[in-house]
Write a protein that holds these residues in place. Structure first.
Motif, mmCIF file in Angstrom:
data_model
loop_
_atom_site.group_PDB
_atom_site.id
_atom_site.type_symbol
_atom_site.label_atom_id
_atom_site.label_comp_id
_atom_site.label_asym_id
_atom_site.label_seq_id
_atom_site.Cartn_x
_atom_site.Cartn_y
_atom_site.Cartn_z
ATOM 1 N N TRP A 90 -37.115 29.624 -27.844
ATOM 2 C CA TRP A 90 -38.491 30.027 -28.117
ATOM 3 C C TRP A 90 -38.462 31.548 -28.206
ATOM 4 O O TRP A 90 -37.424 32.168 -28.003
ATOM 5 C CB TRP A 90 -39.463 29.524 -27.050
ATOM 6 C CG TRP A 90 -39.338 30.161 -25.689
ATOM 7 C CD1 TRP A 90 -38.364 29.942 -24.761
ATOM 8 C CD2 TRP A 90 -40.213 31.139 -25.119
ATOM 9 N NE1 TRP A 90 -38.569 30.709 -23.644
ATOM 10 C CE2 TRP A 90 -39.701 31.458 -23.825
ATOM 11 C CE3 TRP A 90 -41.376 31.769 -25.541
ATOM 12 C CZ2 TRP A 90 -40.320 32.378 -22.984
ATOM 13 C CZ3 TRP A 90 -42.001 32.676 -24.705
ATOM 14 C CH2 TRP A 90 -41.472 32.971 -23.438
ATOM 15 N N LEU A 91 -39.606 32.180 -28.518
ATOM 16 C CA LEU A 91 -39.602 33.608 -28.816
ATOM 17 C C LEU A 91 -40.775 34.313 -28.132
ATOM 18 O O LEU A 91 -41.897 33.792 -28.123
ATOM 19 C CB LEU A 91 -39.698 33.839 -30.329
ATOM 20 C CG LEU A 91 -38.669 33.097 -31.188
ATOM 21 C CD1 LEU A 91 -39.038 33.221 -32.662
ATOM 22 C CD2 LEU A 91 -37.273 33.625 -30.936
ATOM 23 N N THR A 110 -34.469 36.876 -17.700
ATOM 24 C CA THR A 110 -34.362 37.334 -19.088
ATOM 25 C C THR A 110 -33.502 38.579 -19.170
ATOM 26 O O THR A 110 -33.648 39.508 -18.368
ATOM 27 C CB THR A 110 -35.761 37.635 -19.650
ATOM 28 O OG1 THR A 110 -36.574 36.465 -19.541
ATOM 29 C CG2 THR A 110 -35.672 38.031 -21.119
ATOM 30 N N GLN A 144 -31.926 34.050 -20.229
ATOM 31 C CA GLN A 144 -32.748 33.919 -21.427
ATOM 32 C C GLN A 144 -32.663 35.221 -22.232
ATOM 33 O O GLN A 144 -32.668 36.306 -21.668
ATOM 34 C CB GLN A 144 -34.189 33.656 -20.990
ATOM 35 C CG GLN A 144 -35.207 33.583 -22.105
ATOM 36 C CD GLN A 144 -36.562 33.147 -21.594
ATOM 37 O OE1 GLN A 144 -36.949 32.000 -21.756
ATOM 38 N NE2 GLN A 144 -37.303 34.048 -20.960
ATOM 39 N N ASN A 204 -33.665 33.477 -26.885
ATOM 40 C CA ASN A 204 -34.938 34.154 -27.068
ATOM 41 C C ASN A 204 -34.625 35.526 -27.639
ATOM 42 O O ASN A 204 -33.607 35.709 -28.297
ATOM 43 C CB ASN A 204 -35.695 34.237 -25.732
ATOM 44 C CG ASN A 204 -37.195 34.409 -25.913
ATOM 45 O OD1 ASN A 204 -37.655 35.258 -26.664
ATOM 46 N ND2 ASN A 204 -37.960 33.598 -25.202
#
Length: 398
Positions: free
Chosen positions: A56-57, A304, A332, A368
């Motif tokens: 996903w972004l 992340t 991520q 991501n």
């Protein structure tokens, strides 16, 4: 690190407690979680084998998409109009899913909504991003401007909970069997914007920390309690996982981070894990990757990696502290969004994806970006990134 977690209240119950929602609302999250258990997104978070790396972004819906701009024109709405309307926000959240078939939906909202709940006035001038108009100048503004009761802060944001429910319902109606992610800005990022900081111009928050340390800590504690309550309610209304964005983490000194920002961010995950032990919590400390091992120890399930981090060093630091939680957190990221601009190439994106998979592997990985989409990206290159993550991660599994 031990002092930071002590400040955060490791093992202690935070002062603010959930005031209770009706059983029907609370059951939404539980039922959704049961249905999503075998989705590749959650399997990746648990470190289990997946058929391909989920993707996903950050800012996956927004002005880089022609359909988003068309929607705004046809409905004569601004960004703020959209995020404050459950109908509009739920429709816009579907656009990247319809175009790219991503592995998660994210609530279409903003990281600064808690600031609005506390009494700040948000503006979104074209080309500048979100700003606060009634900036805090000094401690005298606390009593005159801010709502300092977390429950009242979040009560003012009921439209967000309506958007969570509407987005969840729209996902079902459109046939998207993907998790819905809720989110908030982290306490320091919220505080910094409230004192006049931004990505481009900053320093006011640190001035407050130097000149008014007790008042700064007081506001940060109310902010962290409010974020806990806010994300708790998002989960109870249907969010399957939540993300905390420390977007201004890279704009402050390590001393300010460790003394003021990190303890409040850590206590958010600790508190949410007491209330919702099976709901994943994700963290993004942009520009401050040195705190990632502490975030892992504070029970964030997903860490992340930003676009500038040394991935090998970051993974090594997480592995060194993985004994605390039993395994390394899922990572991520971390494609540089600059590679998605029109002057980039498909070959450059493919090479970056190959490099990413070679460094982080296929398990315990969510693809991501290393920063959010800014609005100038080429949708076709974004599609190529998504397709290459799937193709190359499937190929490694064979």
């Amino acid at each position: 690190e031990h002092r930071v977690l002590k400040k955060a209240g490791l093992g202690a119950t935070p002062a603010i407690r959930h005031n209770g929602l009706d059983a029907a609302a609370a059951s939404v999250s539980a039922a959704a979680g049961a249905n999503m258990e075998n989705h590749r997104f959650f399997k990746a978070i648990k470190g289990e084998e997946v058929d391909q790396i989920p993707i996903w972004l950050f800012r996956q819906a927004g002005p880089y998409l022609p359909e988003y701009n068309k929607y705004k024109r046809e409905n004569n709405v601004s960004f703020l109009d959209i995020i404050r309307s459950p109908e509009h926000s739920s429709q816009v959240a579907m656009q990247p899913l319809e175009r790219y078939g991503l592995d998660a939906a994210i609530l279409f909202s903003d990281i600064l909504t808690i600031a609005e709940g506390m009494g700040m006035e948000l503006q979104f001038p074209p080309g500048k991003g979100m700003t606060v108009s009634n900036v805090l100048q000094g401690p005298s503004d606390i009593d005159s401007t801010l709502i300092m009761e977390p429950k009242k802060v979040v009560d003012r944001l009921e439209y967000v909970m309506e958007s969570v429910r509407a987005t969840k319902a729209t996902l079902r109606q459109r046939g998207f069997h993907v998790p819905l992610l809720g989110f908030s800005g982290a306490p320091w990022t919220l505080f910094a914007y409230m004192t006049g900081d931004s990505i481009r111009e900053n320093g006011n928050g640190e001035r407050w920390a130097r000149e008014f340390p007790e008042e700064t800590r007081k506001i940060l504690r109310v902010l962290s309690d409010s974020v806990i309550e806010y994300l708790d309610r998002q989960i109870c209304n249907g969010a399957d996982a939540v993300q905390v964005f420390e977007s201004l983490g890279g704009t402050i000194s390590a001393q300010t981070m460790l003394q003021f920002a990190l303890p409040e961010m850590a206590r958010i995950s600790l508190a949410l894990k007491e209330r919702h032990p099976d709901v994943p919590c994700m963290a993004f400390a942009r520009g401050a990757g040195y705190i990632n091992p502490t975030l892992q120890r504070a029970k964030f399930d997903v860490i992340t990696l930003d676009k500038n981090i040394d991935v090998g060093e970051a993974l090594g630091a997480l592995e060194e502290t993985a004994w605390v939680t039993g395994r390394r957190a899922t990572v991520q990221g971390n494609l540089d969004p600059q590679l998605l601009l029109a002057n980039s190439t498909r070959e450059a994106i493919t090479g970056a994806v190959e490099s990413m998979i070679a460094r982080v592997g296929k398990q315990a990985t969510i693809a991501n970006l290393g920063g959010g989409l800014m609005g100038k990206e080429d949708p076709d290159l974004v599609a190529h990134y998504v397709e290459e993550v799937r193709r190359l991660s499937r190929r490694r599994a064979e």
